[in-house]
Motif scaffolding. Structure first.
Motif, PDB file in Angstrom:
ATOM      1  N   ARG A  89       0.852  -1.196   0.000  1.00  0.00           N
ATOM      2  CA  ARG A  89       0.000   0.000   0.000  1.00  0.00           C
ATOM      3  C   ARG A  89       0.882   1.239   0.000  1.00  0.00           C
ATOM      4  NH1 ARG A  89      -5.216  -0.494   0.131  1.00  0.00           N
ATOM      5  NH2 ARG A  89      -6.162  -2.476   0.741  1.00  0.00           N
ATOM      6  N   ARG A  90       0.592   2.113  -0.948  1.00  0.00           N
ATOM      7  CA  ARG A  90       1.312   3.370  -1.047  1.00  0.00           C
ATOM      8  C   ARG A  90       0.284   4.495  -1.025  1.00  0.00           C
ATOM      9  NH1 ARG A  90       4.810   3.999  -6.315  1.00  0.00           N
ATOM     10  NH2 ARG A  90       2.720   3.719  -7.175  1.00  0.00           N
ATOM     11  N   GLU A  91       0.305   5.295   0.070  1.00  0.00           N
ATOM     12  CA  GLU A  91      -0.664   6.371   0.275  1.00  0.00           C
ATOM     13  C   GLU A  91      -2.089   5.844   0.166  1.00  0.00           C
ATOM     14  OE1 GLU A  91       0.319   9.379  -2.556  1.00  0.00           O
ATOM     15  OE2 GLU A  91       2.178   9.951  -1.530  1.00  0.00           O
ATOM     16  N   GLY A  92      -2.328   4.669   0.760  1.00  0.00           N
ATOM     17  CA  GLY A  92      -3.663   4.081   0.802  1.00  0.00           C
ATOM     18  C   GLY A  92      -4.050   3.285  -0.427  1.00  0.00           C
ATOM     19  N   GLU A  93      -3.240   3.328  -1.483  1.00  0.00           N
ATOM     20  CA  GLU A  93      -3.568   2.616  -2.711  1.00  0.00           C
ATOM     21  C   GLU A  93      -2.795   1.302  -2.782  1.00  0.00           C
ATOM     22  OE1 GLU A  93      -3.169   3.181  -7.590  1.00  0.00           O
ATOM     23  OE2 GLU A  93      -2.632   4.805  -6.213  1.00  0.00           O
ATOM     24  N   LEU A  94      -3.491   0.221  -3.139  1.00  0.00           N
ATOM     25  CA  LEU A  94      -2.867  -1.096  -3.230  1.00  0.00           C
ATOM     26  C   LEU A  94      -2.091  -1.212  -4.537  1.00  0.00           C
ATOM     27  CD1 LEU A  94      -2.564  -3.893  -1.893  1.00  0.00           C
ATOM     28  CD2 LEU A  94      -4.557  -4.633  -3.199  1.00  0.00           C
ATOM     29  N   VAL A  95      -0.822  -1.579  -4.421  1.00  0.00           N
ATOM     30  CA  VAL A  95       0.051  -1.741  -5.590  1.00  0.00           C
ATOM     31  C   VAL A  95       0.549  -3.177  -5.611  1.00  0.00           C
ATOM     32  CG1 VAL A  95       2.169  -0.996  -6.712  1.00  0.00           C
ATOM     33  CG2 VAL A  95       0.772   0.665  -5.471  1.00  0.00           C
ATOM     34  N   GLU A  96       0.453  -3.821  -6.757  1.00  0.00           N
ATOM     35  CA  GLU A  96       0.972  -5.180  -6.921  1.00  0.00           C
ATOM     36  C   GLU A  96       2.231  -5.112  -7.775  1.00  0.00           C
ATOM     37  OE1 GLU A  96      -2.169  -7.573  -8.493  1.00  0.00           O
ATOM     38  OE2 GLU A  96      -3.231  -7.675  -6.569  1.00  0.00           O
ATOM     39  N   LEU A  97       3.347  -5.559  -7.208  1.00  0.00           N
ATOM     40  CA  LEU A  97       4.634  -5.447  -7.871  1.00  0.00           C
ATOM     41  C   LEU A  97       5.192  -6.840  -8.161  1.00  0.00           C
ATOM     42  CD1 LEU A  97       7.004  -3.502  -8.731  1.00  0.00           C
ATOM     43  CD2 LEU A  97       8.002  -4.048  -6.497  1.00  0.00           C
ATOM     44  N   PRO A  98       5.197  -7.265  -9.431  1.00  0.00           N
ATOM     45  CA  PRO A  98       5.817  -8.547  -9.760  1.00  0.00           C
ATOM     46  C   PRO A  98       7.333  -8.434  -9.731  1.00  0.00           C
ATOM     47  CG  PRO A  98       5.022  -7.477 -11.754  1.00  0.00           C
ATOM     48  CD  PRO A  98       4.594  -6.603 -10.598  1.00  0.00           C
ATOM     49  N   PHE A  99       8.004  -9.538  -9.444  1.00  0.00           N
ATOM     50  CA  PHE A  99       9.457  -9.552  -9.429  1.00  0.00           C
ATOM     51  C   PHE A  99       9.958 -10.944  -9.790  1.00  0.00           C
ATOM     52  CE2 PHE A  99       8.010 -10.485  -5.142  1.00  0.00           C
ATOM     53  CZ  PHE A  99       8.715 -11.637  -4.826  1.00  0.00           C
ATOM     54  N   ALA A 100      11.200 -11.004 -10.235  1.00  0.00           N
ATOM     55  CA  ALA A 100      11.837 -12.286 -10.524  1.00  0.00           C
ATOM     56  C   ALA A 100      12.585 -12.734  -9.271  1.00  0.00           C
ATOM     57  CB  ALA A 100      12.795 -12.144 -11.710  1.00  0.00           C
ATOM     58  N   ASP A 101      12.028 -13.729  -8.581  1.00  0.00           N
ATOM     59  CA  ASP A 101      12.651 -14.126  -7.319  1.00  0.00           C
ATOM     60  C   ASP A 101      13.910 -14.949  -7.564  1.00  0.00           C
ATOM     61  OD1 ASP A 101      11.300 -16.262  -8.292  1.00  0.00           O
ATOM     62  OD2 ASP A 101      10.347 -16.836  -6.410  1.00  0.00           O
ATOM     63  N   SER A 102      14.940 -14.626  -6.782  1.00  0.00           N
ATOM     64  CA  SER A 102      16.190 -15.364  -6.879  1.00  0.00           C
ATOM     65  C   SER A 102      16.233 -16.542  -5.913  1.00  0.00           C
ATOM     66  CB  SER A 102      17.372 -14.435  -6.589  1.00  0.00           C
ATOM     67  OG  SER A 102      17.283 -13.929  -5.258  1.00  0.00           O
ATOM     68  N   PHE A 103      15.264 -16.571  -5.003  1.00  0.00           N
ATOM     69  CA  PHE A 103      15.224 -17.636  -3.987  1.00  0.00           C
ATOM     70  C   PHE A 103      13.790 -17.725  -3.495  1.00  0.00           C
ATOM     71  CE2 PHE A 103      15.351 -19.259   0.310  1.00  0.00           C
ATOM     72  CZ  PHE A 103      16.352 -20.221   0.305  1.00  0.00           C
TER      73      PHE A 103
END
Length: 301
Positions: free
Chosen positions: A203-217
């Motif tokens: 949550r950034r300033e009350g807004e939900l953000v979904e952040l995909p990432f390439a997990d290394s582990f």
């Protein structure tokens, strides 16, 4: 007919999912269960259940009536409990299910403290990162961390589960500290296979953000994930009930503190409020008092 019994029958039918299973639980005939349900619908002036040959489902009136019926049964049970509690001492063995990380960090010491006050109560703690079937596995109480509970479950809120993005000082010294959400994707990210699944919900300033990432582990065990972060493997999202001590001592450092990971509920889940052992009722009260409130004890620092 007795309205309290009729309410008990209605709640049991909903929880069991069939008239036949409710009749077995209540030691009644199926015909008697049907009569009590009909009496409830007559008293309330509304149909409570949609009934087909395959399944039962609540009508809108039934959904409205269910919480009140449960509250009525709780009140009746409280009256009975208060009248006889002074003459009883909690005893017996309770089978509890919970995630390994919460069991290790919070439940194990809580149970030992509970046993100091109630030495005749013993515990069998099933630590598993899965939702157990309480009836099949003979579990008296499950502690689950989620915001997605089935509406038919009987639950009691215990606490809030907050998480943080964090890394070791050694990792941040070697790779730098991310300053923005975009910077995070350039870092080595570690994940819990069942919780994050290569995507952070923030949550950034009350807004939900979904952040995909390439997990290394990736791992299915929170303790292993914590160990990898402490070893300098990268950045991960970890629950504060498990890493509060690491953050306080400086072994781990919070990253992007302006971003708040999604807060989850910690719930006590049991099969029925009817005829609960005294030890189970006291344990749930104890856990709610120990962990409850706007700020859980592990977040107090």
């Amino acid at each position: 007919m007795d309205r309290l019994t009729a309410a008990r029958v209605f709640v049991s039918v909903v929880e069991q999912g069939s008239l036949t299973q409710a009749a077995e639980q209540l030691d009644m005939s199926t015909a008697m269960v049907s009569r009590y349900l009909a009496a409830m619908e007559t008293w309330l002036g509304a149909r409570l259940l949609h009934r087909t040959t395959r399944r039962l489902s609540l009508t809108e009136a039934g959904q409205s009536a269910l919480p009140s019926c449960r509250q009525l049964l709780d009140l009746a049970q409280d009256v009975e409990h208060q009248a006889g509690a002074a003459q009883r001492e909690p005893a017996g063995r309770l089978r509890i299910a919970c995630s390994p990380s919460f069991a290790e960090a919070q439940l194990a010491p809580a149970f030992i403290d509970f046993q100091r006050a109630h030495p005749r109560v013993s515990f069998a703690l099933l630590a598993a990162d899965r939702s157990v079937d309480l009836a099949t596995e003979r579990v008296d109480l499950a502690v689950r961390i989620t915001n997605a509970l089935e509406p038919t479950l009987i639950t009691r809120p215990l606490a809030l589960c907050r998480s943080v993005l964090c890394a070791s000082p050694a990792y941040l010294h070697a790779h730098g500290r991310p300053a923005t959400l975009g910077d995070l994707q350039a870092h080595r990210c570690l994940s819990h296979a069942f919780v994050n699944a290569a995507q952070y919900r923030l949550r950034r300033e009350g807004e939900l953000v979904e952040l995909p990432f390439a997990d290394s582990f990736s791992t299915n065990e929170t303790a292993v994930l914590r160990r990898a972060v402490l070893a300098g493997g990268g950045i991960a999202m970890l629950p504060t009930y498990f890493v509060g001590g690491d953050l306080a001592s400086g072994r781990l450092v919070r990253v992007l503190p302006e971003l708040e990971p999604e807060t989850l509920g910690i719930h006590a889940i049991f099969l029925s409020r009817q005829h609960q052992p005294l030890a189970l009722r006291l344990l749930v009260d104890f856990l709610a008092a120990r962990f409850g409130g706007p700020t859980p004890p592990w977040d107090a620092a």
